[in-house]
Every structure is written in structure tokens, then in C-alpha cells.
Motif scaffolding. Structure first.
Motif, PDB file in Angstrom:
ATOM      1  N   ASP A 555       0.648  -1.413  -0.109  1.00  0.00           N
ATOM      2  CA  ASP A 555      -0.099   0.358  -0.194  1.00  0.00           C
ATOM      3  C   ASP A 555       1.235   1.199   0.110  1.00  0.00           C
ATOM      4  OD1 ASP A 555       1.066   0.686   2.419  1.00  0.00           O
ATOM      5  OD2 ASP A 555      -0.759  -1.360   3.478  1.00  0.00           O
ATOM      6  N   THR A 556       0.461   2.389   0.376  1.00  0.00           N
ATOM      7  CA  THR A 556       1.097   3.532  -0.438  1.00  0.00           C
ATOM      8  C   THR A 556       1.042   4.304   1.272  1.00  0.00           C
ATOM      9  OG1 THR A 556      -1.012   4.359  -0.941  1.00  0.00           O
ATOM     10  CG2 THR A 556       0.925   4.289  -2.908  1.00  0.00           C
ATOM     11  N   GLY A 573       5.568  -1.893  -5.979  1.00  0.00           N
ATOM     12  CA  GLY A 573       5.082  -1.289  -7.289  1.00  0.00           C
ATOM     13  C   GLY A 573       6.304  -0.357  -7.873  1.00  0.00           C
ATOM     14  N   GLY A 574       7.444  -0.739  -7.064  1.00  0.00           N
ATOM     15  CA  GLY A 574       8.487   0.535  -7.698  1.00  0.00           C
ATOM     16  C   GLY A 574       8.250   1.775  -6.990  1.00  0.00           C
ATOM     17  N   GLY A 590      10.129   3.819  -9.929  1.00  0.00           N
ATOM     18  CA  GLY A 590      11.145   2.617 -11.384  1.00  0.00           C
ATOM     19  C   GLY A 590      11.741   2.630 -10.403  1.00  0.00           C
ATOM     20  N   LEU A 591      12.157   1.874  -9.035  1.00  0.00           N
ATOM     21  CA  LEU A 591      13.288   1.843  -8.655  1.00  0.00           C
ATOM     22  C   LEU A 591      12.768  -0.314  -8.469  1.00  0.00           C
ATOM     23  CD1 LEU A 591      12.198   3.763  -5.842  1.00  0.00           C
ATOM     24  CD2 LEU A 591      14.014   4.543  -7.446  1.00  0.00           C
ATOM     25  N   SER A 592      13.793  -0.593  -7.604  1.00  0.00           N
ATOM     26  CA  SER A 592      14.058  -2.126  -7.114  1.00  0.00           C
ATOM     27  C   SER A 592      12.555  -1.936  -6.515  1.00  0.00           C
ATOM     28  CB  SER A 592      15.414  -2.016  -6.547  1.00  0.00           C
ATOM     29  OG  SER A 592      15.071  -3.650  -6.016  1.00  0.00           O
ATOM     30  N   SER A 609      19.664  11.519  -0.534  1.00  0.00           N
ATOM     31  CA  SER A 609      19.078  10.756  -1.371  1.00  0.00           C
ATOM     32  C   SER A 609      19.140   9.279  -0.534  1.00  0.00           C
ATOM     33  CB  SER A 609      21.110   9.979  -1.912  1.00  0.00           C
ATOM     34  OG  SER A 609      21.665  10.376  -0.051  1.00  0.00           O
ATOM     35  N   LEU A 610      18.448   8.273  -1.869  1.00  0.00           N
ATOM     36  CA  LEU A 610      17.997   7.337  -1.288  1.00  0.00           C
ATOM     37  C   LEU A 610      18.883   6.135  -1.806  1.00  0.00           C
ATOM     38  CD1 LEU A 610      15.151   5.759  -0.475  1.00  0.00           C
ATOM     39  CD2 LEU A 610      13.782   5.788  -2.274  1.00  0.00           C
ATOM     40  N   HIS A 611      19.323   5.052  -0.482  1.00  0.00           N
ATOM     41  CA  HIS A 611      19.610   3.956  -1.330  1.00  0.00           C
ATOM     42  C   HIS A 611      18.526   2.624  -1.025  1.00  0.00           C
ATOM     43  CE1 HIS A 611      23.259   6.632  -0.441  1.00  0.00           C
ATOM     44  NE2 HIS A 611      22.155   7.304   0.040  1.00  0.00           N
ATOM     45  N   GLY A 612      19.357   1.692  -2.066  1.00  0.00           N
ATOM     46  CA  GLY A 612      18.575   0.265  -2.057  1.00  0.00           C
ATOM     47  C   GLY A 612      19.191  -0.553  -1.523  1.00  0.00           C
TER      48      GLY A 612
END
Length: 685
Positions: A555-556, A573-574, A590-592, A609-612
Motif C-alpha cells: 500500500d502507500t 510497485g517500485g 521505477g525503483l527496485s 539521497s535514497l539508497h537501495g
């Protein structure tokens, strides 16, 4: 009596025709050539002559009784599914409605049957607009070709206990009203064929220790009186209450209430089994409604489906026997390299596959039962005596290791006839651990957790040796990971003394499992306090926070919350939203979609920054910074203090989380991700 006729083999009820008769026998003409089904009795050519054989198909008496979830209060004012309001599903279905009178007894005496209208009179003693299991029960009858008339009699009121209000000896209350209604129904409708009771009650007894303790005796007395005074032949379907912590006022997570509910649930099965003409059906099939005392649809439909299956004899084959006491096979990993003479506990195991209470016995050690729905609250403390365990409980065992080096002790456990052995072997030579490792092991054991030893202790020692030598270690405020149990997974790896705490003022708390780590049981007012004060510990332009996901959000809603300007969610959903001391929302897509690390780094006034999963940067922005004002940082959102909304993701699960009082570089974040992946793998199941 009305007669429903439909083409041979045609299961579409919209093609059925309702015919009102006046006298029998009667000839119906004007039908197309071919075979037609009359009632559910026989096949006849066109024209079909309706004889006394149809009249002998006596109607069904369908009783619905109990408290709020028998009338399904959660459906009040709701819109019924289209399948209930189209076609002749409820043709020839009638419901008893009280008439005028000075009191309820007089109103029952003046009552009559009216055509059943799911939108107007399905809840005749209350709102009128709620419907219970009877709707789906009748729909299933019609789908199976059972077109006989149905007469519904309800006695369903909110909050009615069995101890007093439903007690057969209490005059002018529920049992007496049910008895009078059924007697009036027999006067009005004449002879019934089959009779069925749909019963849903027990929450009002589960919120009191004395009522729940007496439930078994009260239930037996009720069933005896029901057979003598209401129906000697009715097939009794008891819809077992859900295993929640009832406390009144719509509270479902009271720890004693969970224990009380287990007693009511077991007594319900035992009583119906002893009665010999009925069964109990499960209502636990939708765990998403466990935070609500009054679910609506689709729960109501599920209850009716199961009740019909019970009546027609297909319940066990479709849903599994409600009397199952043998668990799904499980194993307990053996312990090695244990310090001689230590008391060592295995990690708790989830006992799956149970429906009814199962016996437990042990030799060579002790066992205890934990409520998985209540953050592993202890419902049976350590004992070597025989006892029992219920559905949704977890089991933990412990023993004292041999006083001799290199020796093995065996603990033998039996749960519902399933035998499980656990071996505990002492070390052959004394292992040596670093100071952080030993401090962590000591604190976890002192807090009531398992004694980390053997390969797990070695893995933890290797983690500390690696982590303390990095450049990111001194920046850390808190670091939590998935270890051997809920206690060690709650303990901060940085200071080996502080523990995160579960905060759930109104809803079920997060549940820990070895496979998933921490998982929410509700979507609001519950969380895990990470023991970080953003206003004093997270510098405006130089800090980092992150989560180690075992499952991303479906969910969001938020996963990590720190009040004004601190927020993280990552979805299957990425998509992601990430704020850290931020003046505005920052979104990415559009992320992992792989689980693992998601971390936010604030490295300057306009640097975010956002890290995966592997620690590398997957999104960045120039969102301006603001000074943090929140005083708490939490997984989920407990709805207290600066975390005021109380809303969070109901689907994300976490192996751990961290907060750092300085920004981590991309290289440091990648090293953190790798180091924690190695630690989590060592404790994987």
C-alpha cells in the motif's frame, strides 16, 4: 405455497419462475417444452402437474442467535452484494418480525413472518439493515438447487453474555425470547422439515475472567436447555469467536482477553461435540479484520459459506476439521557449543495446523506458550508439567546444559501426538568472544531471550569484529537486526543495552517471526519505538535513517515515521517516498522491488539521497532541509507524541532498522548493507 420452477440443469437462478399457488394439485401450463424442476423434489415434463408431493417439502427453520456478530453489526448500513439483490434468491424466504405490544414478550406474541428483505428487515430487532450468515447460507442453498421455503428466526443483540443474559434460567432475556419466537414460528408456519441454528456468541464472556472460566459449564447448560425447550432436532452450527483480546469498548488486544477467548473457543467445540448434532466452524479465516470487533463483508459471506458446508457435510473436506489437534511437523534446531551448566532456550516455534487445543508434554526440559497475536505475551510460563497449546500460540523450550564439556542432553517434546527431540551439546573447549558480543549475549539472556551460542554466537562475533572496524560504526545511533528471537532482535547492536519497544495503544502490536522479522497486525496505532529523538540526535543537514525490509509495502502508507519531515515508504510497485528533515515530500518511481535495505541520507541543506538493497544510490533530490522537531522515531506509527496520524503500512515487514547521527557516504552505505546481509543470513530460517 409458492413454487419455484426452473429449466432442467439450468443453474442460473435468474431463469427461474416463481408461481403462487392456491390449491393443490395444480397444473402449470405455458412453459417451454422440456424437463422442469419442481421445488427440488422431482423432474416432470411440460405441462408440469404440481401434486401434494411438492407440499410435503416442509420448509426449513433457520435460527440465527447470539450477540453482535451473529447479526453481523459490521454490515449495518452497508450495501449487500448484487448476488443477494438480483434474481429470486430470497423468494420464499421469510423472517420473523415482532408485532406491536407493551413489552418484548407481547411483541413476540403478536409477531408474524414477513418476506425477507436484505435491505430492510434482515436485522429486525435492531437496525433492520444488517444481515448475518443467513444470507450466504440461503444463497448457497439456492445454488445447490435447494428451493424449499426458509423461515428465519433471529435473536441477536449486541454485547449479550452467556453467563447471565443468554442463561436459560434468566427470565425475560435472550433465551426466553428465542424460545418464544420459535414457538410462535411453529404456530404461524406449521410443520418444519430440517431445522438449523447459526450461533455466534462469546465475546461478552471473553472480556471477563469469571465468565470465561464458567463458559464450559454455562455452554453445556445452554445446549441442554436448547434441546429441551427450543429444538430437539436442529443441526447446531456454532461460529467460533475469533481469538482476540476482548475487553469491551471495541478493544481486541487485551492480553488477559486473549487468554479468556481461548477458553471460550475450546469450550465451544467441546460442547457441540458432546451435543452430537452439530459442528463448529472457523471464523479466523480473514486475519486482516483482527483489529475490528465488528467486521462486515467479506467476513459475513465467509461465515455463511462455512455454515452451509457444515450443514451439508462438506466442511471438513473443504476447510479442514475444526477438531484437529495435530500440528504441522516442525523441528527445533539443535544447540551446540553451549557453556556447561547454562540454561539455554531454543527460539520460539510457531505451531501451525491446529484448530483445537492440543496437549503438550515434555521430558528433559521445560516449555512455555506465547501468544503470537500479542507480541509473544506469555500465556503459559515455564513448566515441566503437561499442559496445552492453542491455535496462534508459539511454543518455546529450554533446558540446563550438561555440566560436563562435550556432552549432549536430549529434550523430548510431544505436541498433539507429534514427537520432536532437541539436543543441547556443550562445547569441548571454551569459546572466546569479543566484548561487544559477550555484552550482547549477556543482555539478551538477562532480558528473557534465548542464550545465543554455537554458530549464531560465532556469527554475531564476526559481525562485531567487522562492523566496529568500519568508518560507519561511530556514526550509528541505533542499529537493530533480525537475530535469534524477538528479544535479541529488539536489542540495539550499538550499545548492547537499549531495546526498541512495541507501542500499540489501541491495536494489535507488531509480531516478530524468525522468517519475516517484525510484521504489523493492523494498519494504525501501533509501532516499534527505535529509541531515537530526532530533535536532538539527527542533525538537520547531516544524518541518515534506514530500514531492512523483509517485505515491501503493498500500500502507500508509511513504514518509518519520525514526525515532521521524517518519513519513508517503499512499495512493491517500485515507488518510494523519502523525507529526512525535509521541507517537502520527495517521491521516486521505477525503483527496485526487491526487499532489503532502503535508507535516506541527508548530507546537506539541499542534498537528499535514497539508497537501495545493496546500499547504492537509487534516487536523489535537492529538497531543502528543515530542523527536526519530532521526539520519536518508529517503525509503523503508534499514533502517540509527535506521531499523531497513527496510520502506517499494513503489509511491510522489517528485519531491522538504523539511525545515524551523521551522513553515510555511498561506500559506507554499501558496506553497511553487505555487513547486515551477512548477519541476517546467519540467523535465517
Amino acid at each position: 405455497m409458492p413454487i419455484i420452477i426452473r429449466p432442467s440443469g439450468d443453474t442460473d437462478l435468474s431463469n427461474a419462475t416463481l408461481h403462487e399457488d392456491t390449491a393443490l394439485p395444480q397444473t402449470i401450463t405455458g412453459l417451454a417444452a422440456g424437463s422442469w424442476q419442481v421445488g427440488r423434489l422431482s423432474w416432470a415434463p411440460d405441462p408440469a402437474e404440481v401434486t401434494d408431493a411438492v407440499a410435503s417439502e416442509d420448509p426449513l427453520l433457520l435460527m440465527v442467535a447470539g450477540q453482535s456478530n451473529s447479526r453481523t453489526a459490521g454490515n449495518s448500513g452497508a450495501i449487500p452484494a448484487a448476488k443477494y439483490t438480483t434474481g429470486p434468491v430470497f423468494a420464499d424466504v421469510f423472517i420473523f418480525v415482532r408485532g406491536p405490544g407493551a413489552n418484548i414478550s407481547a411483541q413476540i406474541a403478536a409477531g408474524d413472518f414477513q418476506p425477507y428483505d436484505i435491505t430492510a428487515n434482515a436485522d429486525p430487532d435492531n437496525s433492520g439493515t444488517a444481515w448475518g450468515s443467513e444470507a450466504e447460507f440461503i444463497w448457497q442453498m439456492r445454488q445447490a438447487g435447494d428451493m424449499r421455503p426458509v423461515y428465519v428466526v433471529k435473536e441477536s443483540q449486541n454485547g449479550q453474555n452467556l453467563a447471565i443474559q443468554w442463561a436459560p434460567g434468566t427470565s425475560g432475556d435472550n433465551f426466553a425470547f428465542l424460545e418464544a419466537k420459535v414457538a410462535r414460528a411453529r404456530t404461524l408456519a406449521g410443520t418444519f422439515g430440517d431445522e438449523v441454528m447459526l450461533w455466534n456468541q462469546g465475546e461478552a464472556d471473553a472480556n471477563r475472567i469469571d465468565f470465561s472460566t464458567a463458559y464450559a459449564a454455562n455452554w453445556t447448560a445452554f445446549l441442554t436447555a436448547f434441546r429441551a425447550r427450543v429444538s430437539a432436532t436442529a443441526f447446531f452450527v456454532a461460529e467460533r469467536i475469533r481469538p482476540l483480546g476482548y475487553e469491551g469498548a471495541s478493544i481486541t488486544d487485551n492480553s488477559q482477553g486473549f487468554i479468556n477467548a481461548s477458553a471460550v473457543r475450546e469450550a465451544t467445540i467441546a460442547g457441540v461435540v458432546a451435543d452430537g448434532n452439530g459442528t463448529v466452524v472457523d471464523t479466523d479465516f480473514d486475519l486482516s479484520n483482527f483489529d475490528s470487533i465488528h467486521p462486515g463483508e467479506p467476513w459475513t459471506e465467509g461465515k455463511g459459506l462455512r455454515a452451509h458446508a457444515a450443514w451439508t457435510g462438506t466442511y471438513d473436506a473443504t476447510f479442514g476439521p475444526i477438531t484437529r489437534t495435530t500440528p504441522v511437523p516442525f523441528a527445533i534446531p539443535n544447540a551446540t557449543d553451549v557453556t556447561p551448566g547454562d540454561v539455554i532456550a531454543a527460539a520460539p516455534v510457531t505451531i501451525a495446523g491446529l484448530e483445537r487445543r492440543a496437549p503438550v508434554s515434555i521430558s528433559g526440559g521445560q516449555w512455555r506458550a506465547l501468544n503470537a497475536l500479542d507480541a509473544d505475551f506469555v500465556v503459559q510460563d515455564w513448566t515441566s508439567s503437561a499442559g496445552h497449546i492453542d491455535k496462534f500460540h508459539r511454543l518455546q523450550i529450554r533446558t540446563t546444559a550438561s555440566a560436563t564439556e562435550g556432552q549432549t542432553n536430549i529434550v523430548s517434546l510431544d505436541v498433539g501426538g507429534l514427537a520432536v527431540d532437541w539436543s543441547v551439546t556443550t562445547f569441548a573447549s571454551v569459546p572466546s568472544y569479543g566484548p561487544e558480543t559477550q555484552a550482547f549475549i549477556n543482555t539478551a539472556a538477562a532480558n528473557g531471550g534465548i542464550s545465543l551460542s554455537g554458530q549464531q554466537a560465532a556469527a554475531l562475533d564476526a559481525f562485531f569484529a567487522t562492523a566496529t572496524a568500519t568508518t560507519w560504526w561511530p556514526k550509528m545511533l541505533r542499529l537493530y537486526g533480525r537475530l535469534g528471537d524477538a528479544v535479541s532482535s529488539s536489542l540495539d547492536l550499538i550499545d548492547q543495552a537499549t531495546s526498541l519497544t512495541s507501542v500499540a495503544p489501541n491495536d494489535p502490536p507488531y509480531q516478530w517471526t524468525a522468517a519475516a522479522g517484525w510484521s504489523p497486525q493492523a494498519s494504525s496505532n501501533t509501532g516499534l519505538d527505535l529509541k531515537v529523538d530526532p530533535s536532538t540526535q539527527l542533525p538537520q543537514d547531516d544524518c541518515a535513517v534506514g530500514v531492512f525490509y523483509s517485505a515491501l509495502s503493498q500500500d502507500t502508507r508509511g513504514d518509518l515515521n519520525g514526525g515532521n519531515g521524517i518519513y519513508l515508504r517503499a512499495t512493491t510497485g517500485g515507488a518510494a517516498r523519502y523525507l529526512l528533515n525535509s521541507a517537502a515530500n520527495t517521491n521516486a518511481s521505477g525503483l527496485s522491488t526487491a526487499p532489503g535495505l532502503r535508507a535516506i541520507v541527508r548530507s546537506g541543506p539541499t542534498a537528499l539521497s535514497l539508497h537501495g538493497p545493496d546500499g547504492s544510490v537509487i534516487a536523489s533530490s535537492a529538497t531543502a532541509s528543515v530542523a527536526p522537531t519530532g521526539t520519536a522515531l518508529a517503525l509503523g506509527n503508534p499514533g502517540i507524541g509527535n506521531l499523531t496520524s497513527g496510520i502506517h503500512s499494513a503489509t511491510a515487514s522489517f528485519l531491522g532498522a538504523f539511525a545515524a547521527g551523521a551522513a553515510l557516504s555511498p561506500a559506507e552505505m554499501q558496506d553497511l548493507a553487505t555487513t547486515m546481509q551477512t548477519l541476517h543470513a546467519a540467523f535465517a530460517v
